[in-house]
Scaffold this motif. Structure first.
Motif: not given
Length: 264
Positions: A213-220, A222-237, A257-260
């Motif tokens: 996500a953080i190494n993506s082109v701007p067009a991709k 946001e979607e990849r950041l959200n995928v990463a956020k879900v992955a973080q949530s799954n680990l904590i769950k 921060k990047d999603l903002q």
């Protein structure tokens, strides 16, 4: 007295060796069979094998064949020649289905293949084959006295395969092939839901998703950041106090921060 005993011992050893050499050279298969049995009974399996190899074809179909081929298979097993032992035990089971040694031979045949299983980091073809052989034994002899041993061996081999699959999936993360890592780690968790490596797999999926996500082109991004956020949530769950919590929380802070940037 000691000299006499030493001399007698040398004579016995010489006589035994001479007898063995004569048995190897004779054309009399009965003499060979007797010598091979004597060697087997005294634990001299390597020497016994040399004679068994000579006389095995001549004894096929004869009354003594069952005993011969059982000793032949055991001799390979005792000398840790597991490929040959596995083959001989399987042949014995096929040839003597009414033998009192049938169940033991079926188990030792399967166990021979398990002894060939290498460390998890190497190719696991032999491990997979051993698992098939052991499972076949368990299915054929569900009440066997060897069942506990067979199940224990299956568990050890299965864990080895599991670790191999996990390390392969994790390897994509190591070489920064993050897309492949996400797919492989997802597949691993789906295929091994009770795995002891689940927490690690969830973290490396998070790390892969985050890095992608953080190494993506701007067009991709946001979607990849959200995928990463879900992955973080799954680990904590999965484990709120995960050993990766500090790193995961730092990743989440960067993700938020990047999603903002995409909400303005």
């Amino acid at each position: 007295m000691k000299k006499i005993l030493s001399l007698l011992l040398l004579l016995v050893v010489f006589s035994s060796c001479n007898e063995y050499q004569k048995a190897l050279k004779t054309e009399d298969v009965a003499v060979k069979f007797e010598m091979a049995t004597k060697l087997y009974d005294s634990g001299k399996y390597a020497k016994a094998i040399r004679i068994f190899e000579q006389i095995a074809p001549a004894y096929r179909g004869k009354p003594q064949a069952e005993k011969l081929f059982y000793m032949f298979a055991q001799s390979y097993y005792k000398t840790k020649q597991y490929y040959l032992a596995g083959y001989q035990f399987e042949s014995f089971v096929s040839s003597y289905p009414k033998s009192e040694k049938l169940q033991e031979s079926a188990y030792l045949g399967a166990k021979s293949y398990s002894m060939l299983s290498p460390v998890y980091s190497l190719d696991q073809t032999d491990t997979t084959k051993a698992l098939d052989k052991l499972q076949s034994f368990i299915d054929s002899y569900p009440n066997s006295e060897y069942l506990t041993e067979a199940n224990a061996a299956v568990n050890v081999l299965s864990e080895k395969i599991e670790k191999k699959v996990f390390e392969n999936a994790k390897g994509y993360n190591t070489i920064s092939d993050f897309k492949s890592a996400i797919v492989a780690l997802d597949n691993f968790v789906a295929d091994y839901p009770g795995t002891p490596y689940k927490e690690d797999a969830l973290f490396y999926k998070l790390d892969s998703a985050y890095q992608l996500a953080i190494n993506s082109v701007p067009a991709k991004m946001e979607e990849r950041l959200n995928v990463a956020k879900v992955a973080q949530s799954n680990l904590i769950k999965f484990n709120a106090e995960t050993k990766y919590k500090k790193v995961a929380d730092e990743m989440l802070a960067r993700i938020d921060k990047d999603l903002q940037k995409f909400t303005k």
